[in-house]
Scaffold this motif. Structure first.
Motif, mmCIF file in Angstrom:
data_model
loop_
_atom_site.group_PDB
_atom_site.id
_atom_site.type_symbol
_atom_site.label_atom_id
_atom_site.label_comp_id
_atom_site.label_asym_id
_atom_site.label_seq_id
_atom_site.Cartn_x
_atom_site.Cartn_y
_atom_site.Cartn_z
ATOM 1 N N LEU A 190 0.823 -1.200 0.000
ATOM 2 C CA LEU A 190 0.000 0.000 0.000
ATOM 3 C C LEU A 190 0.861 1.255 0.000
ATOM 4 O O LEU A 190 1.838 1.350 0.732
ATOM 5 C CB LEU A 190 -0.902 0.017 1.240
ATOM 6 N N GLN A 192 -1.029 4.506 -0.887
ATOM 7 C CA GLN A 192 -1.978 5.576 -1.199
ATOM 8 C C GLN A 192 -2.211 6.513 -0.024
ATOM 9 O O GLN A 192 -2.261 7.722 -0.180
ATOM 10 C CB GLN A 192 -3.318 4.986 -1.652
ATOM 11 N N ASP A 193 -2.364 5.934 1.173
ATOM 12 C CA ASP A 193 -2.728 6.732 2.333
ATOM 13 C C ASP A 193 -1.967 6.233 3.559
ATOM 14 O O ASP A 193 -0.979 5.506 3.423
ATOM 15 C CB ASP A 193 -4.246 6.712 2.559
ATOM 16 N N GLU A 252 -3.175 1.855 -4.245
ATOM 17 C CA GLU A 252 -3.593 0.741 -3.385
ATOM 18 C C GLU A 252 -3.849 1.223 -1.962
ATOM 19 O O GLU A 252 -2.999 1.849 -1.339
ATOM 20 C CB GLU A 252 -2.524 -0.357 -3.357
ATOM 21 N N ASN A 253 -5.041 0.919 -1.464
ATOM 22 C CA ASN A 253 -5.379 1.202 -0.070
ATOM 23 C C ASN A 253 -5.809 -0.085 0.614
ATOM 24 O O ASN A 253 -5.769 -1.160 0.015
ATOM 25 C CB ASN A 253 -6.467 2.283 0.019
ATOM 26 N N TRP A 254 -6.240 0.020 1.851
ATOM 27 C CA TRP A 254 -6.574 -1.171 2.633
ATOM 28 C C TRP A 254 -7.559 -2.068 1.889
ATOM 29 O O TRP A 254 -7.384 -3.282 1.825
ATOM 30 C CB TRP A 254 -7.148 -0.731 3.973
ATOM 31 N N THR A 420 4.352 7.105 4.448
ATOM 32 C CA THR A 420 3.682 6.895 3.167
ATOM 33 C C THR A 420 4.245 7.816 2.094
ATOM 34 O O THR A 420 4.396 7.413 0.934
ATOM 35 C CB THR A 420 2.164 7.095 3.306
#
Length: 455
Positions: A190, A192-193, A252-254, A420
């Motif tokens: 991941l 993205q955030d 990509e996030n959770w 991140t």
């Protein structure tokens, strides 16, 4: 599933009386619209059972999702649901800001106060020991595997158990075989955030990193640019250079990570035991095609980031509303009591999981009540729908002495955000200067700590 409604309602009829309560409770824990099976569980079991006991309480359903960016405005406007879920990184901040209710008296009256796992109770308490929430569950990060991808790559033993990587170096080599044989990405990472920094912090620990430390004067110091963190980020850089990640980690996030795993676009994904419904029920992976292992080791040992979800309560909630919300948790089987109704709630949840292709796994104990924990374990044993060998390494890893680590304690979400940012640079530019990027992240986090914690 209807038989459990009958069981629950019959059990309720055996109760002599129920406390009279007149309150309006907004259930911010009601499932999202897309999770129709979970909504059915509330609509068919929990809400009718609650209304049978407490007819004077009005329940308003609300599928609220906690968000750091919007919570303060919601709290200031008095629109926080009576009961809601957040993460264990948030309670201390919410308590300091006066944005959640003190529920100590209600917990004392119910006899729950001293049954909260001590380490979790500390996270939910202020400096005077007053308590502001109760645990929903606990989790530990590990690695989820799509067994079908490993089968297609020929990476299974004679019993069909995947030949899983035990170190990050092994993951890279395994990933090369997966990419060559199947075309799938080895890992969904991941970027993205804040979830990217959350996962990366666990990777960094396996290389020996400690991301925050407190000096002898009590001042908190950022440690995002140490050699150990550089080594962990350099390993990520290798994954990028070898083409072993999904096509665009910055998207990509959770949630998308589970979609990549569940559909076989990625063979592996960092995730926790509390989310086994995501690749299975939500993304179509058969329950017998999911495996979980411990986090791969770096230059240090394997560690699993331990966290969880607490239930917390709106600062403007009345004592009657708080008590009613806690009683709703009891009906759900989320409280350290064993009434006929709460036992029916435990069984209803397990039956829901079996019916919807979700693994039924042992829970991490968040309460110290032995009878309640045993009842949970008995229900899991009765409804188990998995091959224990597929989860053996994971549970061995997280139960090993010293294998669990709580999240870094100060300004955790902002720390994740800084990490991140570095990940975003590394995954888009494999030749990025990792040390320079982490130096900047470290300086930014130190400023945040100095302004918000070290004042």
């Amino acid at each position: 599933m209807k038989k459990f409604l009958s069981l629950m309602l019959a059990a309720l009829m055996l109760l002599s009386t129920a406390s009279a309560m007149a309150a309006t409770v907004t259930l911010g824990i009601y499932p999202v619209d897309t999770d129709s099976a979970a909504k059915e569980n509330h609509d068919t079991y929990y809400i009718p059972a609650f209304k049978e006991l407490y007819p004077d309480v009005e329940l308003i359903t609300s599928n609220y999702t906690y968000a750091v960016e919007t919570f303060t405005a919601l709290a200031e406007s008095g629109k926080v649901p009576t009961i809601f879920e957040t993460w264990y990184t948030e309670p201390q901040k919410l308590i300091r800001n006066g944005q959640v209710a003190d529920i100590t008296d209600a917990l004392t009256e119910l006899g729950w106060l001293d049954k909260i796992n001590p380490s979790i109770r500390a996270l939910l308490s202020d400096e005077n020991g007053r308590v502001y929430g109760v645990p929903r569950d606990g989790y530990a990060l590990g690695m989820m595997l799509n067994v079908e991808v490993f089968e297609d790559a020929g990476l299974v033993d004679e019993n069909g158990i995947p030949l899983y990587p035990k170190t990050w170096d092994e993951l890279i080599e395994t990933g090369k075989i997966i990419k060559e044989k199947t075309g799938s990405a080895a890992l969904c990472l991941l970027a993205q955030d804040n979830a990217g920094g959350w996962h990366f912090s666990n990777i960094a620990w396996t290389f020996g990193a400690q991301l925050e430390v407190q000096d002898e004067n009590g001042k908190w110091l950022a440690q995002l640019n140490t050699p150990e963190v550089v080594a962990a980020m350099t390993m990520v850089q290798t994954l990028v250079r070898e083409g072993l990640l999904t096509s665009d980690p910055t998207s990509e996030n959770w949630g998308t990570g589970f979609a990549q795993l569940g559909t076989g676009a990625a063979a592996m994904y960092i995730a926790a035991n509390d989310a086994v419904n995501q690749p299975t029920q939500n993304n179509g992976l058969a329950v017998d095609k999911l495996m979980m292992i411990g986090m791969p080791a770096g230059s240090a040992r394997s560690y699993s980031l331990s966290g969880g979800t607490p239930y917390m309560f709106a600062a403007n909630a009345t004592q009657e509303e708080i008590m009613a919300a806690l009683k709703y948790l009891e009906i759900m089987g989320r409280a350290p009591v064993l009434t006929e109704a709460s036992k029916a709630g435990l069984r209803a949840d397990a039956e829901y999981r079996v019916a919807n292709g979700i693994p039924v796994l042992p829970a991490f104990p968040v309460w110290t009540d032995e009878a309640f924990n045993q009842a949970q374990a008995d229900v899991v044993a009765e409804f188990s729908n998995v091959d224990d060998r597929m989860f053996e390494n994971y549970f061995d890893a997280v139960s090993a002495e010293g294998g669990l680590k709580m999240e870094e304690p100060m300004e955790t979400q902002q720390m994740y955000g800084e990490l991140t940012k570095v990940l975003q640079e590394v995954v888009t530019n494999p030749e990025a200067d990792v040390q320079a990027l982490l130096d900047t992240a470290n300086a930014n986090l130190q400023t945040i700590l100095d302004e918000n914690v070290n004042k």
